[in-house]
Design an enzyme around this catalytic site. Structure first.
Site, PDB file in Angstrom:
ATOM      1  CD1 TRP A   1     -53.595  71.693  21.409  1.00 11.05           C
ATOM      2  CD2 TRP A   1     -52.223  69.981  20.969  1.00 11.05           C
ATOM      3  NE1 TRP A   1     -54.361  70.555  21.287  1.00 11.05           N
ATOM      4  CE2 TRP A   1     -53.549  69.492  21.030  1.00 11.05           C
ATOM      5  CE3 TRP A   1     -51.188  69.074  20.709  1.00 11.05           C
ATOM      6  CZ2 TRP A   1     -53.863  68.145  20.825  1.00 11.05           C
ATOM      7  CZ3 TRP A   1     -51.501  67.741  20.507  1.00 11.05           C
ATOM      8  CH2 TRP A   1     -52.829  67.289  20.560  1.00 11.05           C
ATOM      9  CG  HIS A   2     -46.469  73.004  18.966  1.00  8.97           C
ATOM     10  ND1 HIS A   2     -45.877  71.894  18.379  1.00  8.97           N
ATOM     11  CD2 HIS A   2     -46.695  72.658  20.252  1.00  8.97           C
ATOM     12  CE1 HIS A   2     -45.771  70.930  19.274  1.00  8.97           C
ATOM     13  NE2 HIS A   2     -46.259  71.368  20.416  1.00  8.97           N
ATOM     14  CB  SER A   3     -50.779  78.898  18.021  1.00 10.02           C
ATOM     15  OG  SER A   3     -51.761  77.939  17.686  1.00 10.02           O
TER      16      SER A   3
END
Length: 601
Positions: free
Chosen positions: A531-533
Site C-alpha cells: 500500500w505504498h504506491s
C-alpha cells in the site's frame, strides 16, 4: 454536456488525501482569508468510528469497502498470470484515514538520494519534527514534540512483541534499540510506535489534524463525492478544474460536469493513481497514451504515469496459544469483548481499541551468512545498492498479534501474523489511462512486481527467517497450513499445528530445492502490495522522465503543481504515511513562498 460555473477560489486541490490535507490546512491556518477548496471523491471521515478507532483499520480492506479504490493491475507471468490489486485511499484524509498506523520513517539519506535542490535531508528534518508530537520518549533530537500528528505506543502493548524481540536479539543475533526511526538506525530490533494519540486513543490522521480542526474558517472548503476530471487551462495557464459526482461515493447521481475556477493555483493531489490520470485527461502526458484516449495533447510529458514504485509484501498466518492476548476476538467482532473494550477506550483512551496489533519490528539487513544463503541472484543488487549504505534496510520484518480476518476460512482462535516486505525493490511499473469497452475510461496499470529476478529473493528468504523466529516464540503453536507454501509430503518444511515452540537453539529447517520452488511459487501466487504506491509524477529533470520540478511545478504549464506521493523520484525505505506528511509540509512552505505569504511561527 452542460457546465455549471461555481464560485472562484484562490487555490483548488484536486484530491483530498493526506498531502492535500496538510498543504491546505497549513495555508488556511497561515492566512484565513485565503479561499481554499479541496475536492475529494470519497466520503467524509469526521469522527466516523471506522476511521478514528484504530483497531477497525482492517475493515477498509473488505472487498465491499468504498473507503479504498481497488486498482487492478495487468496480469503478469511474474505473478503466475495473476492480476495484482493495489488499494489506494478513497476518503477525506486518503491513506492516513485507512492505513495500518505504523510509524516508520525513511533514512535521511533517502532524501539526499533524490538529488533535488531544497529537498535534501538537512532541509527536511526540521519539517519532520514540525509535523509530529512524539509521545514515546522525550528529548530525541530528530523527533518533534509540538506538531499536529501524535505518535505513541498505542493503548496497550501486547506480549507478542517482547517474544519477537527476545528471539531476535538471541537467536537472530541482532541488537535492540528503543528507537529505530531516528533516520539512521538499521538492522536492530525495536518497539513499533503508532500514529495513534496516546491520550485519546484515536487514529492520528491528516484530515482531523489539519482540516477538520479548522471548521470555523468558511474560506477553507471541502467538497466530498467530487471526482476531478481534468484541469481547465487558458493557453497553458491552469485556471480551474472540471469535476463530476463520484459514482462510488454517490451512485446514481447526475453525471453532468461542473467547473470551479482558481485565481492563483491548482494543486493535483490525487495520489500515485489519481494524479497521473488527471494530468493525462488534461492533455499532459505521452502522445501515445493521449492519442489512444482521443485526448488532444497540451504538453508532451512522457514521464506522466511512469516510474511507479511500491514495496513488495507477504503476510503469513500462524496459530497462537489459547492464553495469548491477540486482536483476533476484537477483529472477529465478539460482542462482549468489543463492548468492554470500547467502554474502556471511551473512558481513558486505552484498551485494544487503540491498537493495531503491531508492536515490534526490525529494519533488516542480511549478515554475511544470510547473504550467502540468499544465493547469487541478489548479489549484484546488494553490491550496487545496499552494501555501502548501512542505513538502508532490505526489508521490514514484523509480527502481528492476530491475523486480519479477510476470509471466513479461519476458525475462531488466536493467531499470529508474520509480515515481511521489501523496501527498495528494483522493478518499476506504470499507471496510465486507456479506453475500454464502450469507450469507458479504465486504468492501464503495470505493477512491475517481481520483474527483476532479484526482487523475489529477499521475500523467499524472509519467509524462512520469519518462520524460524516465530517457531521459537512461546506463543507459537504451528503454521496455518492454508496460508503457507504447499511443501511436498515428507519434507522437513511441511506446515501444520504443533503443541509449542522449538528450543531457542534448535537447528533451522533444511529446505530442499523442491521446497524452495514451492516458496517461490507461493510468493508469485500471493505476494502483494504494501500500500505504498509512489513515483508516477516524479520530481526529476524533464529529460529524465520528470513531471514536476523542485518547486512541484508541472513542466510546460503555469499555475499547476502536484503534491503527493507521486512526486517521489525514488523509493523510500518506510511506510509512506510519514513521507506523505513530509511532502505536504514542504509543499505548503513552497506555495506560501510563491504567494508571498509569511507562515513562519
Amino acid at each position: 454536456m452542460a457546465h455549471l460555473f461555481l464560485s472562484e477560489f484562490d487555490i483548488i486541490f484536486a484530491g483530498g488525501g493526506t498531502t492535500a490535507c496538510v498543504v491546505a490546512g497549513r495555508l488556511a491556518a497561515c492566512d484565513p482569508s485565503l479561499k481554499v477548496l479541496i475536492l475529494e471523491a470519497g466520503h467524509h471521515t469526521f469522527n466516523e468510528v471506522a476511521h478514528v478507532q484504530p483497531y477497525r483499520y482492517f475493515t477498509h480492506q473488505a472487498p465491499t469497502s468504498t473507503t479504498l479504490t481497488f486498482n487492478v493491475g495487468n496480469p503478469t507471468p511474474r505473478l503466475n498470470g495473476r492480476a495484482p490489486i493495489v488499494p489506494s485511499g478513497h476518503c477525506v484524509g486518503g491513506g492516513s484515514s485507512v492505513n495500518f498506523m505504523v510509524y516508520t520513517r525513511a533514512p535521511a539519506s533517502d532524501f539526499d538520494d533524490w538529488e533535488v535542490d531544497g529537498w535534501e535531508s538537512e532541509n527536511l528534518i526540521p519539517l519532520m519534527k514540525k509535523l509530529e508530537t512524539y509521545e514515546v520518549q522525550p528529548d530525541r533530537p530528530t523527533h518533534g514534540y509540538n506538531g499536529p500528528i501524535k505518535v505513541s505506543s498505542g493503548g496497550r502493548k501486547l506480549g507478542v512483541w517482547e517474544e519477537f524481540v527476545h528471539v531476535g536479539t538471541t537467536y537472530h543475533k541482532r541488537p535492540y534499540a528503543d528507537d529505530t526511526d531516528d533516520l539512521e538506525t538499521c538492522n536492530t530490533y525495536s518497539p513499533w510506535a503508532k500514529f495513534i494519540d496516546g491520550t485519546t486513543g484515536r487514529r492520528s490522521d491528516a484530515a482531523h489534524h489539519y482540516v477538520y480542526n479548522q471548521a470555523h474558517n468558511p474560506n477553507l472548503q471541502l467538497w466530498t463525492g467530487k471526482r476531478v476530471k481534468r484541469i481547465i487551462f487558458e493557453d497553458k495557464r491552469a485556471v480551474g478544474v472540471e469535476f463530476t459526482s463520484d459514482t462510488v461515493s454517490f451512485p446514481g447521481t447526475d453525471q453532468s460536469s461542473s467547473i470551479v475556477k482558481a485565481s492563483k493555483l491548482v494543486v493535483v493531489s490525487a495520489g500515485a493513481f489519481g494524479s497521473p490520470a488527471i494530468l493525462e485527461r488534461s492533455g499532459i502526458g505521452a502522445e501515445v497514451v493521449l492519442r489512444r484516449c482521443n485526448i488532444e495533447q497540451l504538453v508532451n510529458l512522457p514521464g506522466v504515469g511512469e516510474n511507479y514504485r511500491d514495496h513488495n509484501g507477504a503476510f503469513v498466518p500462524y496459530f497462537a496459544g489459547d492464553g495469548v492476548v491477540t486482536m483476533d476476538s476484537l477483529w472477529r467482532g465478539e460482542e462482549s469483548v468489543v463492548q468492554e473494550s470500547i467502554a474502556q477506550w471511551k473512558s481513558d483512551g486505552k484498551s485494544l481499541i487503540s491498537q493495531n496489533g503491531c508492536d515490534a519490528k526490525i529494519k533488516w539487513r542480511p549478515d554475511d551468512d544470510e547473504l550467502k544463503a540468499m544465493g547469487s541472484t541478489f548479489q549484484t543488487r546488494w553490491k550496487e545498492f545496499f552494501q555501502d549504505r548501512p542505513d538502508k534496510a532490505v526489508a521490514i520484518f514484523a509480527p502481528s498479534a492476530g491475523y486480519i480476518p479477510l476470509s471466513s476460512d479461519f476458525p475462531p482462535r488466536n493467531y499470529l501474523g508474520a509480515g515481511y516486505y521489501t523496501l527498495y525493490p528494483t522493478s518499476v511499473g506504470s499507471v496510465h489511462i486507456k479506453l475500454g469497452e464502450n469507450d469507458k475510461e479504465e486504468l492501464d496499470f503495470t505493477t512491475g512486481y517481481l520483474d527483476d529476478p532479484s526482487d523475489i529473493v529477499p521475500l523467499n528468504f524472509g519467509y524462512k527467517k520469519m518462520r524460524e523466529i516465530f517457531r521459537r516464540m512461546p506463543s507459537y503453536r504451528g503454521e496455518v497450513h492454508s496460508g503457507h507454501p504447499r511443501f511436498p509430503e515428507g519434507s522437513a518444511a511441511v506446515c501444520g499445528e504443533t503443541s509449542g515452540p522449538v528450543d531457542l537453539n534448535a537447528p533451522d529447517i533444511i529446505y530442499t530445492a523442491e521446497d524452495d520452488k514451492m516458496i517461490d511459487k507461493f510468493h508469485r501466487d500471493h505476494m502483494q502490495t504494501s500500500w505504498h504506491s509512489l513515483g508516477t509524477c516524479a520530481m526529476k529533470p524533464e529529460a529524465d522522465q520528470g513531471v514536476v520540478d523542485a518547486r512541484l511545478n508541472v513542466y510546460g504549464v503555469t499555475n499547476l503543481k502536484v503534491a503527493d506521493m507521486s512526486i517521489a523520484p525514488k523509493n523510500v525505505g518506510t511506510n509512506t504515511y510519514s513521507t506523505a506528511l513530509l511532502i505536504g509540509e514542504k509543499a505548503a512552505m513552497i506555495i506560501a513562498e510563491d504567494l508571498g505569504m509569511d507562515c513562519r511561527p
